[in-house]
Design a protein around this motif. Structure first.
Motif, PDB file in Angstrom:
ATOM      1  N   ARG A 178      -6.849   6.423   2.491  1.00 22.58           N
ATOM      2  CA  ARG A 178      -6.518   5.145   3.105  1.00 22.58           C
ATOM      3  C   ARG A 178      -7.214   5.011   4.451  1.00 22.58           C
ATOM      4  NH1 ARG A 178      -0.151   4.098   2.887  1.00 22.58           N
ATOM      5  NH2 ARG A 178      -0.011   6.287   3.527  1.00 22.58           N
ATOM      6  N   PRO A 203      -4.020   2.981  -2.542  1.00 21.60           N
ATOM      7  CA  PRO A 203      -4.645   2.337  -1.379  1.00 21.60           C
ATOM      8  C   PRO A 203      -5.182   0.972  -1.758  1.00 21.60           C
ATOM      9  CG  PRO A 203      -6.042   4.091  -2.235  1.00 21.60           C
ATOM     10  CD  PRO A 203      -4.731   4.192  -2.952  1.00 21.60           C
ATOM     11  N   HIS A 252      -7.800  -1.147  -1.066  1.00 24.95           N
ATOM     12  CA  HIS A 252      -9.122  -1.575  -0.632  1.00 24.95           C
ATOM     13  C   HIS A 252      -9.979  -1.924  -1.845  1.00 24.95           C
ATOM     14  CE1 HIS A 252      -9.012   2.994  -0.262  1.00 24.95           C
ATOM     15  NE2 HIS A 252      -9.656   2.795  -1.376  1.00 24.95           N
ATOM     16  N   GLU A 304       0.835  -1.197   0.000  1.00 22.09           N
ATOM     17  CA  GLU A 304       0.000   0.000   0.000  1.00 22.09           C
ATOM     18  C   GLU A 304       0.872   1.250   0.000  1.00 22.09           C
ATOM     19  OE1 GLU A 304      -4.272   0.943   1.797  1.00 22.09           O
ATOM     20  OE2 GLU A 304      -2.769   0.570   3.340  1.00 22.09           O
ATOM     21  N   HIS A 354     -10.776  -3.106   3.344  1.00 19.84           N
ATOM     22  CA  HIS A 354      -9.370  -3.279   2.991  1.00 19.84           C
ATOM     23  C   HIS A 354      -9.123  -4.676   2.449  1.00 19.84           C
ATOM     24  CE1 HIS A 354      -5.014  -3.094   3.116  1.00 19.84           C
ATOM     25  NE2 HIS A 354      -5.091  -1.816   3.407  1.00 19.84           N
TER      26      HIS A 354
END
Length: 462
Positions: A122, A29, A31, A24, A150
């Motif tokens: 994030r 990010p 997710h 990450e 996530h």
């Protein structure tokens, strides 16, 4: 709760889960998300606005069905094994369920821009790694539901199981009764140390007691890695591979699921082959529009593939492997392209070994290199882009009595991949979400136009 994915007494993160945390970056990010379009809901207050207190109360009652959403990441002390998920003693639904208006004028383009902005942030790892946004101001009084989680917590299949359990199967489903929730105490450092030592000794004992069986189990993985090594630099150099920046462009291409099945089966192919064919039609036009030659060009596409057992769908963590396929960007005839794609995926399935050992080895190595400051995913030359395909519920779902009309999956960009496509079937629909780097793919509409054109050609020739 123990997890068969990790094989530990506690809900430990696997090597693949930890890799999702290590790769990450602020611009990438990690997710995954689902954007649901919800019919005009019956749960507005007298002024026609969302009563967030009432909504949060009703949603919190449903957490009894998804206790995973009350868990937080905990780093284990030195020599105590991998991180784990534990109950969050400070859990508050207000930190996870939010509402915001979509950008004006509230059409699909404005909605996707709003979603993209929300997905840039994030997660705060001191809290459970998920949130839910209700997006208002849309056409026809509909509401958008953005559920984000996530990637270290779930893979795509587990994410579907998680949100499905959070929703209802009937419009008139009654709310679960209000219950008091008490977090289970987190294990002590000593308990984690003993658990880690027991796991390591058990694995070592199994290897020593059954060396032949262990060697036979590892042989397919070793063979797969040996075959893969020559292909680590095999992806052709194209504009599709470049460092991913901040921001995405989101687009949706819609197919009728039953029509897609009919077309695929007519050509003795799978629906996944049809999806890949449609995507390759768009990529072909994208590259031609950029002045790149596609004559005889084969792109290498990675296709995530689950290695979960059926009874593991609700387990935390990632249990996913990957198929690497060579797909024809140079083939102009869409029907012929479908035949070539189907042959390529059949060959990949026959020759590539998918197992937890293989996935742990490959993803674990990427995670460690990233942790050491050597992010190989930024430099990789083995794949050009990714296409994923998940099967969603075949029956309608409801959010507090309001029907979910369609679902758009959204996944991540990592390293030097500037393009990925995520497909999801739901209740007769098959939606393909294009996730493209904002700076590198300003021409993403050329891609989606090519995808729609390829689908139309397949449909009319069947």
């Amino acid at each position: 709760m123990s997890s068969p994915i990790t094989g530990n007494r506690y809900s430990r993160l696997s090597a693949i889960d930890r890799m999702m945390l290590r790769v990450e970056r602020p611009a990438t990010p990690q997710h995954v998300a689902g954007l649901c379009m919800v019919e005009a809901p019956p749960w507005l207050d007298e002024a026609g606005e969302l009563d967030m207190d009432a909504i949060r109360d009703r949603l919190e009652r449903r957490l009894i069905r998804v206790p995973e959403l009350r868990r937080v990441l905990r780093r284990a002390p030195l020599l105590c094994g991998p991180p784990l998920w534990v109950d969050d003693p400070g859990f508050s639904i207000e930190r996870h369920v939010h509402a915001t208006p979509a950008q004006a004028p509230g059409d699909e383009a404005a909605l996707l821009e709003t979603v993209e902005r929300l997905l840039r942030d994030r997660f705060d790892c001191s809290r459970p790694l998920w949130d839910l946004w209700l997006l208002t101001g849309l056409e026809s009084g509909r509401v958008g539901l953005l559920f984000r989680v996530h990637h270290a917590l779930v893979d795509g299949l587990a994410a579907i199981a998680l949100i499905t359990a959070f929703l209802d199967l009937e419009a008139g489903a009654t709310d679960p009764p209000t219950t008091s929730w008490r977090p289970a105490p987190a294990p002590s450092g000593w308990a984690l140390f003993r658990d880690n030592a027991r796991n390591r000794l058990s694995k070592l004992g199994s290897v020593l007691a059954h060396p032949v069986r262990t060697a036979r189990a590892l042989a397919p993985t070793v063979g797969f890695v040996a075959r893969l090594l020559p292909d680590l630099n095999a992806a052709p150099r194209t504009s599709l591979n470049a460092p991913a920046g901040t921001g995405r462009r989101l687009r949706v291409v819609r197919l009728d699921l039953e029509a897609a099945r009919k077309v695929a089966h007519t050509h003795e192919a799978k629906v996944n082959d049809l999806i890949l064919t449609v995507v390759m039609g768009g990529v072909r036009e994208l590259m031609l529009g950029r002045g790149e030659s596609v004559a005889g060009l084969e792109l290498i596409v990675v296709i995530p593939a689950t290695i979960r057992d059926t009874d593991e769908a609700r387990e935390l963590g990632n249990a996913v492997g990957a198929l690497y396929c060579r797909l024809p960007a140079g083939e102009a005839d869409t029907v012929r392209r479908l035949d070539l794609v189907a042959a390529s995926t059949r060959d990949a399935k026959a020759t590539q070994h998918l197992s937890r050992q293989t996935s742990t080895l490959m993803y674990g190595l990427l995670g460690w290199l990233s942790a050491l400051g050597l992010p190989m995913e930024d430099q990789q030359r083995s794949i050009n882009f990714q296409v994923s395909n998940l099967r969603g519920p075949e029956v309608p779902l409801y959010l507090l009595g309001a029907r979910i009309e369609e679902v758009m999956p959204i996944t991540v960009l990592t390293g030097n991949l500037t393009l990925t496509v995520a497909a999801l079937s739901y209740c007769g629909h098959l939606n393909l979400t294009v996730i493209a780097d904002r700076q590198r793919c300003a021409d993403v509409d050329v891609l989606t136009a090519g995808m729609r054109r390829s689908w139309a050609e397949l449909a009319v020739n069947t």
